[in-house]
Scaffold this motif. Structure first.
Motif, PDB file in Angstrom:
ATOM      1  N   MET A   1     -37.080   8.108   9.082  1.00  0.00           N
ATOM      2  CA  MET A   1     -37.217   6.941   9.938  1.00  0.00           C
ATOM      3  C   MET A   1     -35.851   6.331  10.267  1.00  0.00           C
ATOM      4  SD  MET A   1     -39.167   5.025  11.604  1.00  0.00           S
ATOM      5  CE  MET A   1     -39.259   3.435  12.321  1.00  0.00           C
ATOM      6  N   ASN A   2     -34.938   6.273   9.313  1.00  0.00           N
ATOM      7  CA  ASN A   2     -33.628   5.672   9.559  1.00  0.00           C
ATOM      8  C   ASN A   2     -32.884   6.360  10.684  1.00  0.00           C
ATOM      9  OD1 ASN A   2     -33.962   3.739   7.622  1.00  0.00           O
ATOM     10  ND2 ASN A   2     -32.880   4.862   6.029  1.00  0.00           N
ATOM     11  N   ASP A   3     -33.018   7.689  10.792  1.00  0.00           N
ATOM     12  CA  ASP A   3     -32.343   8.417  11.856  1.00  0.00           C
ATOM     13  C   ASP A   3     -32.853   8.017  13.228  1.00  0.00           C
ATOM     14  OD1 ASP A   3     -30.800   9.743  10.050  1.00  0.00           O
ATOM     15  OD2 ASP A   3     -32.033  11.551  10.031  1.00  0.00           O
ATOM     16  N   ARG A   4     -34.114   7.618  13.312  1.00  0.00           N
ATOM     17  CA  ARG A   4     -34.694   7.279  14.605  1.00  0.00           C
ATOM     18  C   ARG A   4     -34.527   5.816  14.980  1.00  0.00           C
ATOM     19  NH1 ARG A   4     -40.498   9.701  14.109  1.00  0.00           N
ATOM     20  NH2 ARG A   4     -40.070   9.674  11.909  1.00  0.00           N
ATOM     21  N   ARG A   5     -34.157   4.984  14.046  1.00  0.00           N
ATOM     22  CA  ARG A   5     -33.979   3.568  14.355  1.00  0.00           C
ATOM     23  C   ARG A   5     -32.971   3.347  15.459  1.00  0.00           C
ATOM     24  NH1 ARG A   5     -33.989   1.084   8.510  1.00  0.00           N
ATOM     25  NH2 ARG A   5     -36.225   1.180   8.231  1.00  0.00           N
ATOM     26  N   GLY A   6     -31.911   4.129  15.472  1.00  0.00           N
ATOM     27  CA  GLY A   6     -30.884   3.990  16.487  1.00  0.00           C
ATOM     28  C   GLY A   6     -31.380   4.282  17.891  1.00  0.00           C
ATOM     29  N   GLY A   7     -32.463   5.047  18.003  1.00  0.00           N
ATOM     30  CA  GLY A   7     -33.034   5.356  19.307  1.00  0.00           C
ATOM     31  C   GLY A   7     -34.177   4.442  19.696  1.00  0.00           C
ATOM     32  N   ALA A   8     -34.556   3.545  18.804  1.00  0.00           N
ATOM     33  CA  ALA A   8     -35.679   2.644  19.092  1.00  0.00           C
ATOM     34  C   ALA A   8     -35.354   1.783  20.310  1.00  0.00           C
ATOM     35  CB  ALA A   8     -35.952   1.747  17.891  1.00  0.00           C
ATOM     36  N   PRO A   9     -36.275   1.712  21.273  1.00  0.00           N
ATOM     37  CA  PRO A   9     -36.029   0.879  22.454  1.00  0.00           C
ATOM     38  C   PRO A   9     -35.935  -0.595  22.068  1.00  0.00           C
ATOM     39  CG  PRO A   9     -37.934   2.319  22.784  1.00  0.00           C
ATOM     40  CD  PRO A   9     -37.552   2.406  21.343  1.00  0.00           C
ATOM     41  N   VAL A  10     -34.886  -1.236  22.563  1.00  0.00           N
ATOM     42  CA  VAL A  10     -34.694  -2.665  22.289  1.00  0.00           C
ATOM     43  C   VAL A  10     -34.600  -3.481  23.573  1.00  0.00           C
ATOM     44  CG1 VAL A  10     -33.620  -2.304  20.035  1.00  0.00           C
ATOM     45  CG2 VAL A  10     -32.184  -2.408  22.080  1.00  0.00           C
ATOM     46  N   GLY A  11     -34.653  -2.820  24.691  1.00  0.00           N
ATOM     47  CA  GLY A  11     -34.544  -3.511  25.971  1.00  0.00           C
ATOM     48  C   GLY A  11     -34.508  -2.506  27.096  1.00  0.00           C
ATOM     49  N   LEU A  12     -34.143  -2.989  28.261  1.00  0.00           N
ATOM     50  CA  LEU A  12     -34.034  -2.138  29.441  1.00  0.00           C
ATOM     51  C   LEU A  12     -32.589  -2.114  29.916  1.00  0.00           C
ATOM     52  CD1 LEU A  12     -37.211  -3.331  31.367  1.00  0.00           C
ATOM     53  CD2 LEU A  12     -36.929  -1.214  30.063  1.00  0.00           C
ATOM     54  N   LEU A  13     -32.187  -0.979  30.422  1.00  0.00           N
ATOM     55  CA  LEU A  13     -30.820  -0.798  30.888  1.00  0.00           C
ATOM     56  C   LEU A  13     -30.445  -1.810  31.965  1.00  0.00           C
ATOM     57  CD1 LEU A  13     -28.473   1.078  30.294  1.00  0.00           C
ATOM     58  CD2 LEU A  13     -29.309   2.595  32.059  1.00  0.00           C
ATOM     59  N   ASN A  14     -31.391  -2.135  32.848  1.00  0.00           N
ATOM     60  CA  ASN A  14     -31.077  -3.052  33.942  1.00  0.00           C
ATOM     61  C   ASN A  14     -30.945  -4.508  33.496  1.00  0.00           C
ATOM     62  OD1 ASN A  14     -33.736  -3.787  33.604  1.00  0.00           O
ATOM     63  ND2 ASN A  14     -34.391  -3.225  35.660  1.00  0.00           N
ATOM     64  N   GLU A  15     -31.146  -4.780  32.213  1.00  0.00           N
ATOM     65  CA  GLU A  15     -30.930  -6.123  31.680  1.00  0.00           C
ATOM     66  C   GLU A  15     -29.472  -6.348  31.265  1.00  0.00           C
ATOM     67  OE1 GLU A  15     -35.381  -6.832  29.806  1.00  0.00           O
ATOM     68  OE2 GLU A  15     -33.831  -5.970  28.526  1.00  0.00           O
ATOM     69  N   LEU A  16     -28.685  -5.267  31.276  1.00  0.00           N
ATOM     70  CA  LEU A  16     -27.280  -5.354  30.895  1.00  0.00           C
ATOM     71  C   LEU A  16     -26.417  -5.719  32.089  1.00  0.00           C
ATOM     72  CD1 LEU A  16     -26.925  -2.122  28.713  1.00  0.00           C
ATOM     73  CD2 LEU A  16     -27.164  -4.481  27.909  1.00  0.00           C
TER      74      LEU A  16
END
Length: 156
Positions: free
Chosen positions: A1-16
């Motif tokens: 699970m720890n390896d996949r945390r970095g890929g977890a979606p946290v937002g949308l690219l267009n919000e940057l």
């Protein structure tokens, strides 16, 4: 699970912001291999000119190389065309943004989450160089949607 945390979606690219979104997109492209790296070079050289484009490309290459070779763990990335923003990508985007805005101490702290502490100053300097180039590109490229991203990159 720890390896996949970095890929977890946290937002949308267009919000940057422009610089942060471009940092994520160019990280994704650079990581996709030689054909995508050639696209990065074309974008940089067309928008910044050959000399400044080459400087920006070398900085991006060195930034990505340090992340890969000395990263605390591999940076998780989404596909180039993915609209999601992963946790690692959000950290990378904020790191480049902070370095670009002159928030060196914050950028150094974020760099230490990505690589060993002794490499944080080098990583931060490279992020600032890349961020300045992306900022110049955003100013020279007509706005497309939320960001001033190169036309060939489709965010959907």
């Amino acid at each position: 699970m720890n390896d996949r945390r970095g890929g977890a979606p946290v937002g949308l690219l267009n919000e940057l912001g422009d610089v942060e979104a471009a940092a994520v997109l160019y990280l994704r492209l650079w990581s996709d291999g030689p054909a995508a790296q050639a696209e990065v070079w074309r974008d940089f050289s067309i928008t910044l000119g050959p000399e400044k484009g080459r400087t920006a490309l070398r900085a991006l290459e060195a930034l990505c190389d340090l992340c890969v070779r000395y990263g605390r763990r591999p940076l998780m990335r989404h596909q180039v065309t993915c609209r999601c923003l992963g946790a690692d990508e959000a950290c990378f985007a904020n790191f480049v943004g902070a370095a670009t805005e002159g928030e060196r101490e914050d950028a150094m702290l974020m760099a230490m989450m990505i690589v060993r502490a002794d490499l944080a100053p080098s990583l931060t300097a490279l992020a600032q160089t890349v961020g300045f180039a992306l900022k110049r590109m955003a100013l020279r490229t007509p706005a497309q949607g939320n960001g001033s991203l190169p036309a060939k990159i489709t965010v959907h």
